[in-house]
Scaffold this active site. Structure first.
Site, PDB file in Angstrom:
ATOM      1  N   GLU A   6       0.913  -1.163  -0.063  1.00  0.00           N
ATOM      2  CA  GLU A   6      -0.020  -0.034  -0.039  1.00  0.00           C
ATOM      3  C   GLU A   6       0.958   1.496   0.138  1.00  0.00           C
ATOM      4  O   GLU A   6       0.517   2.255  -0.319  1.00  0.00           O
ATOM      5  CB  GLU A   6      -0.907   0.005   1.182  1.00  0.00           C
ATOM      6  CG  GLU A   6      -2.012   1.213   1.454  1.00  0.00           C
ATOM      7  CD  GLU A   6      -1.475   2.324   1.782  1.00  0.00           C
ATOM      8  OE1 GLU A   6      -2.219   3.249   1.895  1.00  0.00           O
ATOM      9  OE2 GLU A   6      -0.410   2.443   2.449  1.00  0.00           O
TER      10      GLU A   6
ATOM     11  N   CYS B 108      -4.603  -3.717   1.425  1.00  0.00           N
ATOM     12  CA  CYS B 108      -4.065  -4.686   2.174  1.00  0.00           C
ATOM     13  C   CYS B 108      -4.296  -6.003   1.183  1.00  0.00           C
ATOM     14  O   CYS B 108      -3.710  -6.905   1.728  1.00  0.00           O
ATOM     15  CB  CYS B 108      -4.611  -4.876   3.534  1.00  0.00           C
ATOM     16  SG  CYS B 108      -4.377  -3.406   4.485  1.00  0.00           S
TER      17      CYS B 108
ATOM     18  N   HIS C  12      -6.513 -11.496   7.345  1.00  0.00           N
ATOM     19  CA  HIS C  12      -5.912 -10.255   7.458  1.00  0.00           C
ATOM     20  C   HIS C  12      -6.118  -9.771   8.795  1.00  0.00           C
ATOM     21  O   HIS C  12      -7.324  -9.596   9.493  1.00  0.00           O
ATOM     22  CB  HIS C  12      -6.517  -9.412   6.398  1.00  0.00           C
ATOM     23  CG  HIS C  12      -6.102  -7.769   6.464  1.00  0.00           C
ATOM     24  ND1 HIS C  12      -4.871  -7.463   6.626  1.00  0.00           N
ATOM     25  CD2 HIS C  12      -7.167  -6.890   6.851  1.00  0.00           C
ATOM     26  CE1 HIS C  12      -4.852  -6.274   6.735  1.00  0.00           C
ATOM     27  NE2 HIS C  12      -6.094  -5.835   6.569  1.00  0.00           N
TER      28      HIS C  12
HETATM   29  N1  COA Z   1     -11.510  -2.450  27.681  1.00  0.00           N
HETATM   30  C1  COA Z   1     -11.840  -3.485  26.884  1.00  0.00           C
HETATM   31  N2  COA Z   1     -12.447  -3.146  25.398  1.00  0.00           N
HETATM   32  C2  COA Z   1     -12.817  -2.234  25.240  1.00  0.00           C
HETATM   33  C3  COA Z   1     -12.355  -0.772  26.230  1.00  0.00           C
HETATM   34  C4  COA Z   1     -11.839  -1.278  27.447  1.00  0.00           C
HETATM   35  N3  COA Z   1     -11.754  -0.300  28.362  1.00  0.00           N
HETATM   36  N4  COA Z   1     -12.958   0.289  25.540  1.00  0.00           N
HETATM   37  C5  COA Z   1     -13.453  -0.014  24.207  1.00  0.00           C
HETATM   38  N5  COA Z   1     -12.973  -1.297  24.123  1.00  0.00           N
HETATM   39  C6  COA Z   1     -13.279  -2.153  22.878  1.00  0.00           C
HETATM   40  C7  COA Z   1     -14.615  -1.776  22.302  1.00  0.00           C
HETATM   41  O1  COA Z   1     -15.786  -2.421  22.773  1.00  0.00           O
HETATM   42  C8  COA Z   1     -14.378  -2.280  20.865  1.00  0.00           C
HETATM   43  O2  COA Z   1     -14.556  -3.762  20.756  1.00  0.00           O
HETATM   44  P1  COA Z   1     -15.608  -4.393  19.701  1.00  0.00           P
HETATM   45  O3  COA Z   1     -15.096  -3.889  18.333  1.00  0.00           O
HETATM   46  O4  COA Z   1     -15.549  -5.890  19.842  1.00  0.00           O
HETATM   47  O5  COA Z   1     -16.847  -3.885  19.725  1.00  0.00           O
HETATM   48  C9  COA Z   1     -12.959  -2.127  20.657  1.00  0.00           C
HETATM   49  O6  COA Z   1     -12.293  -1.825  21.965  1.00  0.00           O
HETATM   50  C10 COA Z   1     -12.713  -0.806  19.812  1.00  0.00           C
HETATM   51  O7  COA Z   1     -13.352   0.159  20.420  1.00  0.00           O
HETATM   52  P2  COA Z   1     -13.978   1.314  19.690  1.00  0.00           P
HETATM   53  O8  COA Z   1     -14.732   2.139  20.129  1.00  0.00           O
HETATM   54  O9  COA Z   1     -14.805   0.589  18.418  1.00  0.00           O
HETATM   55  O10 COA Z   1     -12.636   2.091  18.969  1.00  0.00           O
HETATM   56  P3  COA Z   1     -12.261   3.344  18.059  1.00  0.00           P
HETATM   57  O11 COA Z   1     -13.493   3.914  18.031  1.00  0.00           O
HETATM   58  O12 COA Z   1     -11.183   3.788  18.680  1.00  0.00           O
HETATM   59  O13 COA Z   1     -12.077   2.323  16.506  1.00  0.00           O
HETATM   60  C11 COA Z   1     -10.754   1.325  14.967  1.00  0.00           C
HETATM   61  C12 COA Z   1     -11.199   1.323  16.489  1.00  0.00           C
HETATM   62  C13 COA Z   1     -10.204  -0.098  14.542  1.00  0.00           C
HETATM   63  C14 COA Z   1     -12.239   1.448  13.965  1.00  0.00           C
HETATM   64  C15 COA Z   1      -9.784   2.449  14.576  1.00  0.00           C
HETATM   65  O14 COA Z   1      -8.817   2.015  15.378  1.00  0.00           O
HETATM   66  C16 COA Z   1      -9.578   2.593  13.035  1.00  0.00           C
HETATM   67  O15 COA Z   1     -10.148   3.429  12.378  1.00  0.00           O
HETATM   68  N6  COA Z   1      -8.358   1.870  12.923  1.00  0.00           N
HETATM   69  C17 COA Z   1      -7.956   2.009  11.291  1.00  0.00           C
HETATM   70  C18 COA Z   1      -8.876   1.260  10.210  1.00  0.00           C
HETATM   71  C19 COA Z   1      -8.697  -0.288  10.587  1.00  0.00           C
HETATM   72  O16 COA Z   1      -7.934  -0.951  11.336  1.00  0.00           O
HETATM   73  N7  COA Z   1      -9.760  -0.918   9.970  1.00  0.00           N
HETATM   74  C20 COA Z   1      -9.876  -2.468  10.219  1.00  0.00           C
HETATM   75  C21 COA Z   1     -10.724  -3.152   9.008  1.00  0.00           C
HETATM   76  S1  COA Z   1      -9.440  -3.102   7.431  1.00  0.00           S
END
Ligand code: COA
Length: 392
Positions: free
Chosen positions: A82, A114, A236
């Protein structure tokens, strides 16, 4: 003709950040990163480590393991990535030069977020089928960088996985009858000239899980293979919780136990050992998971594995591979763990400085940059747009 992966080697940067340190600095509960995302550490690449140097390191390790005849028969070098460093010249050509590979090969890059590494791998399978006796080098290499304080920050990382593809492979036989699906969607993209991607993280999560369910169903219809036919599944891994969510979507853990398929969830954990410590490496992350599974799972010759590749944008593919007798002799998990243990742990301020610098342009002399790479391959500077590298 049996075609597949004869060896598979990993390269990651020499620096890392502990996810507890990042969580504390960002005022986030560390459990969100360790449990919620499933990440313990994150590889950090200084300005002198780029996609080309990581690819060269991984490919050099593959060639060290290769028979002389396999290197002499090399006909194809493909880099899936990428994070291209030039809009025109292929990184595969740069790697070809750094490794001093034979002139009589095709070398080119493949791009589709990816997914590109898998596109390279399946292209290599077709190439070897069409050119019996020839071999192919496939390298998936990426720097996953979203930037400081962004939603994607805890899902960064960096790494490369190189694979030698040949007839009668000694690690994994690849079934050419894989199942792929393409859908035009903007869940993650990077306009030309921008150093970090734009991403709709929650949409990308949904696209990934939907794609897995659709590809799995289509593969079952086409091949007759169901979940019960797989010894393990690899995914992935943008972060290690992602594949677990996709698997649970089609096979909740309780249902898995009831159907005698609990091993698919247990073995999923075996595929995460390296990724928990490296983080995301886009195209390479599926194959980092495959390496971890081979190194940590009680697999036997003849076991069938399903590899789910997902590239935002989006392309998904399920590839079926079979474990080859004696595969363990082709792996060295101790060396991988030692390399991860030997990395230097950064403080958060150091990480922030290194990441900021590495996202900017590199000047004529890269030796003055922060924490320059000490390994055998490094970017030494960019003169007139020409990238200069150190090699052993
Ligand atoms: N203890 C344990 N788990 C916790 C927590 C805590 N204190 N706080 C949050 N979590 C969990 C949430 O419940 C969630 O779990 P789930 O997905 O099983 O529901 C997880 O942590 C992530 O929390 P979320 O609020 O969704 O995180 P975020 O809004 O920061 O976004 C991503 C997470 C992955 C979307 C973000 O990091 C991102 O955009 N990453 C880049 C894109 C990516 O990786 N995409 C993947 C597909 S290609």
């Amino acid at each position: 003709m049996l075609i597949g992966i004869d060896s598979l080697e990993i390269a990651t940067p020499e620096l890392y950040l502990d996810m507890t340190d990042l969580a504390v600095a960002r005022g986030v509960d560390p459990a969100k990163f360790h449990t919620g995302l499933g990440q313990d550490q994150m590889a950090v690449a200084p300005a002198t480590t780029d996609v080309v140097t990581l690819a060269a390191r991984a490919a050099a390790a593959v060639l060290d393991r290769a028979e002389e005849a396999d290197t002499a028969s090399l006909g194809l070098v493909v880099v899936g990535s990428e994070s291209a460093v030039d809009a025109s010249k292929a990184m595969a050509v740069m790697v070809h030069g750094l490794l001093g590979l034979p002139e009589g090969v095709r070398a080119f890059d493949i791009r589709e977020a990816c997914y590109a590494g898998t596109a390279g791998l399946m292209t290599a399978v077709d190439y070897v089928a069409a050119h019996p006796g020839r071999t192919a080098l496939v390298i998936a290499s990426d720097l996953a960088r979203y930037g400081l304080g962004t939603g994607g920050e805890p899902t960064q990382g960096a790494g490369a996985v190189a694979m030698l593809v040949r007839q009668d492979p000694r690690l994994l036989v690849i079934d050419p009858a894989s199942t792929a699906r393409t859908q035009d969607v903007y869940d993650f993209w990077r306009p030309e000239g921008e150093s970090v991607p734009r991403v709709d993280g929650h949409l990308s999560n949904r696209c990934y899980t939907d794609m897995f369910a659709r590809v799995l169903a289509a593969h079952q219809e086409a091949s007759g293979l169901g979940l019960e036919d797989f010894a393990a599944l690899c995914f992935h891994l943008p972060y290690t919780k992602m594949g677990r969510k996709a698997l649970a979507g089609v096979l909740p853990p309780e249902e898995a136990e009831a159907r005698g398929l609990g091993h698919l969830h247990r073995r999923y954990d075996d595929s995460l050992v390296y990724s928990r410590r490296v983080g995301n490496c886009y195209t390479a992350s599926l194959y980092l998971g495959v390496a971890s599974l081979l190194d940590h799972c009680d697999l036997r010759a003849g076991d069938r594995l399903g590899l789910f590749s997902y590239g935002s944008g989006a392309v998904g593919e399920l590839v079926t591979v079979t474990v080859v007798e004696g595969f363990g002799a082709r792996r060295d998990p101790g060396a991988t763990v030692s390399a991860l243990d030997a990395r230097r742990r950064l403080g958060v301020e150091e990480y922030e400085s290194v990441l900021t610098e590495s996202l900017g342009p590199v000047g004529e002399d890269a030796s003055a940059t922060l924490l320059p790479d000490e390994g055998p391959y490094a970017l030494t500077g960019v003169v007139d747009g020409v990238r200069r590298y150190r090699r052993p």
